[in-house]
Design an enzyme around this catalytic site. Sequence first.
Site, PDB file in Angstrom:
ATOM      1  N   SER D  61       0.803  -1.234   0.000  1.00 56.42           N
ATOM      2  CA  SER D  61       0.000   0.000   0.000  1.00 56.42           C
ATOM      3  C   SER D  61       0.829   1.274   0.000  1.00 56.42           C
ATOM      4  CB  SER D  61      -0.938   0.026   1.207  1.00 56.42           C
ATOM      5  OG  SER D  61      -1.928  -0.961   1.074  1.00 56.42           O
ATOM      6  N   LYS D  64       0.541   3.429  -2.937  1.00 62.60           N
ATOM      7  CA  LYS D  64      -0.601   4.335  -3.129  1.00 62.60           C
ATOM      8  C   LYS D  64      -0.189   5.807  -3.045  1.00 62.60           C
ATOM      9  CE  LYS D  64      -3.698   0.883  -1.051  1.00 62.60           C
ATOM     10  NZ  LYS D  64      -4.470   0.524   0.168  1.00 62.60           N
ATOM     11  N   TYR D 188      -3.708  -2.391 -10.270  1.00 62.39           N
ATOM     12  CA  TYR D 188      -3.599  -2.215  -8.816  1.00 62.39           C
ATOM     13  C   TYR D 188      -2.742  -3.317  -8.177  1.00 62.39           C
ATOM     14  CZ  TYR D 188      -5.037  -2.176  -3.926  1.00 62.39           C
ATOM     15  OH  TYR D 188      -5.042  -2.166  -2.546  1.00 62.39           O
ATOM     16  N   TYR D 240      -4.917   3.555   7.891  1.00 61.76           N
ATOM     17  CA  TYR D 240      -6.277   3.021   8.026  1.00 61.76           C
ATOM     18  C   TYR D 240      -6.874   3.431   9.369  1.00 61.76           C
ATOM     19  CZ  TYR D 240      -4.022   0.360   4.390  1.00 61.76           C
ATOM     20  OH  TYR D 240      -3.294   0.018   3.305  1.00 61.76           O
ATOM     21  N   VAL D 258       1.115  -3.785   3.966  1.00 61.27           N
ATOM     22  CA  VAL D 258       1.063  -5.075   4.669  1.00 61.27           C
ATOM     23  C   VAL D 258       2.317  -5.913   4.456  1.00 61.27           C
ATOM     24  CG1 VAL D 258      -1.446  -5.322   4.806  1.00 61.27           C
ATOM     25  CG2 VAL D 258      -0.223  -6.185   2.801  1.00 61.27           C
TER      26      VAL D 258
END
Lengths: 306, 306, 306, 306
Positions: D61, D64, D188, D240, D258
Amino acid sequence: MQKIVDDIAAQMASKIEKGTVASYIPQLACVNPDQFSISVALADGSLFNAGCAQTLFSIQSISKVFTLTLALGKLGERVWNRVGREPSGDPFNSIVQLEHEQGKPRNPFVNAGAIAIADAIIQGHQPKETLAEILQFMRFLADDESIAINEKVAHSEELTGERNASLAHFMASFGHFQNPVDAVLGTYFHHCSIAMNTVQLATAGLFLANSGVNPATGYRVVSSKRARRINSLMLMCGHYDGSGEFAYRVGLPGKSGVGGGILAIAPGNASIAVWSPGLDTIGNSKLGTEALELLTQKTGWSVFGK
Amino acid sequence: MQKIVDDIAAQMASKIEKGTVASYIPQLACVNPDQFSISVALADGSLFNAGCAQTLFSIQSISKVFTLTLALGKLGERVWNRVGREPSGDPFNSIVQLEHEQGKPRNPFVNAGAIAIADAIIQGHQPKETLAEILQFMRFLADDESIAINEKVAHSEELTGERNASLAHFMASFGHFQNPVDAVLGTYFHHCSIAMNTVQLATAGLFLANSGVNPATGYRVVSSKRARRINSLMLMCGHYDGSGEFAYRVGLPGKSGVGGGILAIAPGNASIAVWSPGLDTIGNSKLGTEALELLTQKTGWSVFGK
Amino acid sequence: MQKIVDDIAAQMASKIEKGTVASYIPQLACVNPDQFSISVALADGSLFNAGCAQTLFSIQSISKVFTLTLALGKLGERVWNRVGREPSGDPFNSIVQLEHEQGKPRNPFVNAGAIAIADAIIQGHQPKETLAEILQFMRFLADDESIAINEKVAHSEELTGERNASLAHFMASFGHFQNPVDAVLGTYFHHCSIAMNTVQLATAGLFLANSGVNPATGYRVVSSKRARRINSLMLMCGHYDGSGEFAYRVGLPGKSGVGGGILAIAPGNASIAVWSPGLDTIGNSKLGTEALELLTQKTGWSVFGK
Amino acid sequence: MQKIVDDIAAQMASKIEKGTVASYIPQLACVNPDQFSISVALADGSLFNAGCAQTLFSIQSISKVFTLTLALGKLGERVWNRVGREPSGDPFNSIVQLEHEQGKPRNPFVNAGAIAIADAIIQGHQPKETLAEILQFMRFLADDESIAINEKVAHSEELTGERNASLAHFMASFGHFQNPVDAVLGTYFHHCSIAMNTVQLATAGLFLANSGVNPATGYRVVSSKRARRINSLMLMCGHYDGSGEFAYRVGLPGKSGVGGGILAIAPGNASIAVWSPGLDTIGNSKLGTEALELLTQKTGWSVFGK
C-alpha cells in the site's frame, strides 16, 4: 373466480399510475408498461386467467423460489449454512449486511443469498448442466416443455451486473464459494432470465399452495413441511424491504421480480401469478401488488384471517 | 385439544435446556426458570390450559400489541406517520436504524417503535391517565378486572432503562415527540410491567383470531381488516431479529416478551399464550417457541399450509 | 504579523458567502453573522489582533480541548479506557459508531467522547464544583479572571440537547458512567457555554504551541509529550468529518465549535484563535477556516512543510 | 544520525514481540519475520541506514502514495471527484462506507480509493503501459533503474484478491469506472507488488520532505503546496483505522503496507523508510512503528512540536 379476475383486470386497465419499468437492465427497459395479466391456479387444478396471460416476461427474482427449492432438495437443511432466514431490512442489493455478518446473506431471496444458492446447486457441475437442470425443473413444475431462457436478457444482465459481481466476490473473499465466481454469476444471471407467462408461473407455484403436491400432475415436489417453510420465507423476505408492506396489504406469501411479475401463494387455496412491468419505488410491481390486494379482499384468502 | 396441551406441557417439563432468564431487569432475573404454562382459547370461546396457567408473569413487549391496537383506535392510519411496518433486521434495542432513518422506528414492536406509540397515545393526558386507559383496555379484552401493573418491575425497569431512555431522547431530538420524554418513558415502562397469566393473555388476544370480535364477550374490538393487519405485523416483526425463525418453525403471527411469554394467533382458530421464563440468545422464550412449534405440528394451524 | 492579520481581516470583511449561523441552539441563532476576529499569540508571548477581538462568543466544542487536558491531568493514560483516539469518519453527533463499539466513543472530540470526558473529570464531585474547576483552569490558561459561563446559552442547550442526552444514556446503558446522566450532561452543556473572545482563546491555547509551557505566565501546563499528543488529536479529530479537509487546506491542529470559533496551533510558532459565526455544511466556521488557510499560506506554518 | 539509526536497529533486534506476518497473500506469508531495516534520507541528500537496508520487500500500500502523486499530475484537482480526503474510520477493505456514499471512497489510501486512482491513471491506455509508467516514476524518484515488480506476488494477489474485486465491481456498478474492472485490478495488484528496499523507498519519498523537490536529483516532482497536501493525507489516512494511533505515537505523516514497510515524512527534515514484516492487529508493521516512535523521540521531528 373468472368474474373476480376479469374485474381485477378491468380495474387495473383503468389505472393511470402504473409505476416505472426497471431501467437498469436494457432488455427490460423496453417492455411496454401498459400490460397486465393475472392467472389463478386453484388447488383443484382449475385455472382462471385475465389480461395477456400468454405473454412471456422475465421472471427475474421469482426464480429464486425455485432455485431455493432445488437447493433444499440437494442439500437439505445444510442450505442454512449458506444463507440465513431472516428479513434483512435492506434493499435487495445491499452489501452492508454482508460485511457485518462475515459474508453470509440474511436470506435466500436477497441477491447475495440467491447467488450463494446458485453456488450451492452447481456442486462441481458445469453452469450449463446446472441451468439445464433448473430449466427442466421449471418445465416439470409448470407442466410445459416450452419454457426457456431469454439469452438476450441474460447477456444484458451480465453486462450490467457489476453490483451482483461485487456481492459474489465479497462472499468469495470469505472462502464461502465452491465454484468460480464467474460460473456462479453466469448461472444466476441465466436463471433470472427465464421467460414465462402467468399461466406457467401460477401452475409452477401450485405445489406450494397444496402441501407440496402439484395437483395438475399429481407429483409430490416437496414435503408439506418444506412447502410451509418456503411459504414462510416468501412472506418474510419475498419483497425485500417492502415485505412488511406486502404482508400488511396483501397478506399472502409472495415473491416479486423486477420484470414486474409476482408469484403469490394462498395456502390450501391457490397459486396466483400477476404481471405488470411498472414498479414502485422499492422495485415491486405496482399494479401487480394492487391486483393481489383486491384479490385477497374479494376472496378472503389472506393468511391473517377473514 | 386438552390432550394436546397436556402432552406439550409434559414434553416441556422433560426438557433440560430451558434457556436463560433475562437478567438485565433485576425483578425478572429472580423468576424460577422451571415454570411453563400454555393456554389455548378457541374461536368458539372454549379454553384449554396446562402447566401453571394461573401464575402471573410480566408481559413485557407483548403489551406492544395492545398499545398498537389502542393507538390505531385513536389515530387510525396516522399511526404510520410515527412508525413504519417493516422488519428491522436488527436487535430489539438497536439505534443504528433510527439514525439512518431520521428517528422513525421501523415498526411498532422494536423498543423505539413502542416508545413512539406510547407518545402517540398519551395525547396530552397525564401518564397516569394513559396507564389507566391501557389497563382498562387489557381488563376489557381479557374479561378480567384483576389485571394490574407490577410496580416493582416498573420501578426496576426505570432504574435500568438507559438504553430505552437513549432511544427516546434520540427520537425527541428530531422533534417527533409530543410529550416530555420522561412521561413517555414512564408510560412505556409501566405498560411493559403489566402482570398477566396465560389464561388472561390468550383471552385478551382472541379478537385477533376471530376477525376483530372477542367471542367470549361478543364485543367487536377492531374491524376484521385491522385484525388481519395487526396479525401481519406480529408475524413480520413480533420476534425482533428472530421473526424469520419463528415464522419458519411455528408459522403463526406471534409476539414475545423478555418475561418469557409469547402470544400467538392462529387466525380463525385460536389465540394461544405460552410462558416459560428461559430465553434463547435472541431474547425469545425457548420452551415457549418449542411448545408452539409442537402445537402447530399437531393442529395444522400454520398459516403457511397444512 | 500585524499586517498579516489586518490583511486577513480585510479580506474576510469583503466576503459575501459567510456560511450559516448555527440554528439548533436558539441563543446561538441570534448572533450577527457579519462579525470576524483573529488573534495570533506567538510563542514569545506577543499578541496580534484584528477584527472584534474583544467580543465574547460561545466557545462550544473548543472547550473539549481543555476538558481533555484536565482529564489527562487527573486520570493520565486511563483516559483512553473511556474514549479512543481515532477519527470517527462520522458527524459530531452520530450514535452508529457507539452501537458498533459497545458505547466507547472514537475520540474525545465527538460529542459522545466529550460527554464521557465530562463524566471522567467529575469523579464524585458536584457538577458545580467541576464547573468551577474548569472555569478556574480556563482563567489560569488565558490569564484572565473575567472568563465566565453564559448561563442563557447553557440553559438553551439543556432544553434542546435531546441528541446529547441520547448519547449519554446510550453510554450509561453499557455501565460506563460513574455519575448520574443528568449531572454529566449539565457539566457538559455548561462547559460548552463558556464565553471567550479570540484574545483569551489564543492565549489559553499557547501552552500547546510551546511544548506545554504558557510563555505568558511561564507555567508548565503539561509535559511536552502531552502537548504533542493533544495536538495530534486536534489534527486528526478536531473538525469532525471535516478534519481531513481542514488538514488539507490549513495544515494545523485545530478545534472548531459551532459558535463559530476555531483554535489552531502552529507548534513552535503560535496559538491562533479565529471567530466568525457562519458555518459551512459540516458545522465548522466558514470564514474562520478561510482565514486560517490564508494565514498558513502567508506564514509557512503548516506542519506539513513550507 | 548514524548512531541514532544503529541504536534503533539494535533495540528492534532485541524485541521479542515482532507481530504477525500477513498471511492472506501466500507470497508474503513466507517472509522471515526477524528482519528489520531503517533508512533515513535527510533533506540535504545524505543517507543513513541500519539493518538489512538492501533487502527487497513488497511495498504494497505504500505504492498508493506514488500513484496518488501520479494521478494528481495527470488530473489535478479532478482527482477529488473520484475519492474524498477524509479518514474513513473503517478497516482498509471495508465496503460499508462505499454503499453509504454511492461508491465514492473516502480517501485515496483505503483499498477502494487506490483502486479508483488506478482507474484514473490508466486513461484508456493498456495496463502494461500504465504499469511501465508507474515503474518509471518510481525509478526516477528513487534514482535507481533496478526497481521492478515481483510478478509472483502480483500473481498471488490476483488469486486471492476477491475482496478487492468486490470493491472494484461495487464502484463500477455506479458507473464510476472508465476502464474494465479486470484491467484496473491488474494494474492495482501489480503496483502493490513493486519490490523495493528501505534505501530506495526513503529516497523516493524525499520530495515530500523537501517542498516537492528531490534534493538527490534536484528535480521538482510536485509544487510545495501539493507536497504539503499529500503529507496531510498521509497523516490523516495513511494507517487506516490506526491513523490516529500513529499520529499520537509517532507524529509524522506516514504510509504503511502489509509487506511490513512504512514510509514516513518529517517535513523539512527527512524521509524515512522502515521495514519489518510482522504486523500489529490493524495491519501496520509493529517494529516499524516502534522504530519511528523512537526516532521522533530522539530527533524531535514530530510535526506536533518539540
